[in-house]
Scaffold this active site. Structure first.
Site, PDB file in Angstrom:
ATOM      1  N   HIS A  30       7.558  -4.687   9.854  1.00 55.48           N
ATOM      2  CA  HIS A  30       6.724  -4.827   8.661  1.00 55.48           C
ATOM      3  C   HIS A  30       7.511  -4.581   7.380  1.00 55.48           C
ATOM      4  CE1 HIS A  30       2.984  -5.240   6.551  1.00 55.48           C
ATOM      5  NE2 HIS A  30       3.069  -4.044   6.023  1.00 55.48           N
TER       6      HIS A  30
ATOM      7  N   SER B 123       2.427  -7.029   1.877  1.00 56.84           N
ATOM      8  CA  SER B 123       1.417  -6.341   2.678  1.00 56.84           C
ATOM      9  C   SER B 123       0.049  -6.376   1.994  1.00 56.84           C
ATOM     10  CB  SER B 123       1.886  -4.918   2.975  1.00 56.84           C
ATOM     11  OG  SER B 123       1.092  -4.299   3.948  1.00 56.84           O
TER      12      SER B 123
ATOM     13  N   TRP C 121       0.851  -1.197   0.000  1.00 57.54           N
ATOM     14  CA  TRP C 121       0.000   0.000   0.000  1.00 57.54           C
ATOM     15  C   TRP C 121       0.880   1.238   0.000  1.00 57.54           C
ATOM     16  CZ3 TRP C 121      -0.342   3.753   3.956  1.00 57.54           C
ATOM     17  CH2 TRP C 121      -1.421   4.642   3.860  1.00 57.54           C
TER      18      TRP C 121
ATOM     19  N   ASP D 182       6.432  -7.473  13.651  1.00 57.39           N
ATOM     20  CA  ASP D 182       5.576  -6.708  12.735  1.00 57.39           C
ATOM     21  C   ASP D 182       4.402  -6.134  13.525  1.00 57.39           C
ATOM     22  OD1 ASP D 182       3.836  -5.779  10.770  1.00 57.39           O
ATOM     23  OD2 ASP D 182       4.286  -7.409   9.382  1.00 57.39           O
TER      24      ASP D 182
END
Length: 273
Positions: A251, A101, A35, A222
């Site tokens: 992450h 992700s 994203w 994460d």
């Protein structure tokens, strides 16, 4: 009708020009960005894969990077159609598909919507699957109010939000600066719409229907997509899936561990392990 232009853009079935870039020659590895990020974010991984004898290809999602921003839908059906069009335009087969992700949903929906005729195996890195949103049947999820607050913060001051969340993402400062600059090129309406899709779409049934080799890679630190909410249940839903847990990894493994990711992807693409 889809088309591949000399500029590297793929024109999708609904006329949106998506920028793609490639490096190397050999078995194809297609990389889907997180994203807000574009294909630039894959640079260190792409270079390593190319050096190991793969053709690494990444593209900018609509509303991101150098791709067109048509407005409108950022649901996973639309994004899956885009990926199917990119694979067809480049005539890629036996692809190792790698998604980071929120791109995990694009990869899974492409497989369940378009089939696996072009995709041989799948790698998910810090996935948002199977479901982030807290629901009665997903009590460990993130409350809807918290997800809405995040989108409000992005809408009100995206540069500030990026600065505040860079350290939890992980990686060296210089690379995080480049990642923040990349994210700021994305369309804000597209980011907000895509975030709602990645937060609220339930992939539990679709994951259970997959029938191809799957490798999940995720850090045990994460905080964005906690391992017990995402990586563990994602791998558990797919028969034969492997989970590679990175000790201390946050992450943003793409920023903090590009050499590890390239090595894991290359080994998986070769059928090792």
């Amino acid at each position: 009708m889809t088309a591949l232009l000399p500029t590297g853009h793929v024109v999708t079935r609904d006329g949106v020009a998506l920028f793609s870039r490639a490096a190397g020659a050999g078995p194809p590895v297609v990389l889907l960005a997180s994203w807000s990020l574009s294909s630039l974010s894959w640079g260190p991984v792409m270079a390593r894969l190319a050096a190991q004898g793969f053709r690494a290809l990444a593209y900018d999602r609509r509303g991101h990077g150098r791709s067109a921003d048509p407005g409108g839908a950022m649901d996973y059906d639309t994004l899956a159609d885009d990926l199917a069009d990119v694979l067809a335009a480049h005539d890629l087969r036996a692809v190792t598909l790698v998604a980071m992700s929120g791109a995990a949903g694009e990869a899974v929906r492409t497989l369940t919507r378009h089939g696996a005729s072009r995709i041989a195996r799948l790698v998910l890195i810090g996935p948002t699957t199977p479901l982030l949103l807290q629901r009665p049947d997903n009590q460990a999820g993130i409350p809807a109010a918290a997800l809405a607050d995040l989108r409000t913060a992005v809408l009100d001051d995206f540069p500030r939000w990026l600065a505040e969340n860079a350290r939890p993402f992980g990686g060296p400062d210089a690379l995080l600066d480049a990642i923040r600059a990349d994210a700021l090129t994305a369309s804000l309406p597209a980011l907000l719409a895509f975030h709602r899709s990645l937060a609220e779409t339930d992939f539990r049934v679709e994951l259970a229907a997959l029938d191809l080799p799957l490798l999940v890679i995720q850090g045990d630190a994460d905080a964005t997509c906690p391992l017990d909410l995402t990586g563990h249940p994602t791998a558990a839903l797919v028969k034969g899936a492997r989970l590679r847990v990175v000790p201390g990894g946050r992450h943003g493994l793409i920023a903090s561990h590009p050499a590890l990711l390239a090595a894991e992807i290359a080994g998986f693409a070769r059928g090792e392990g």
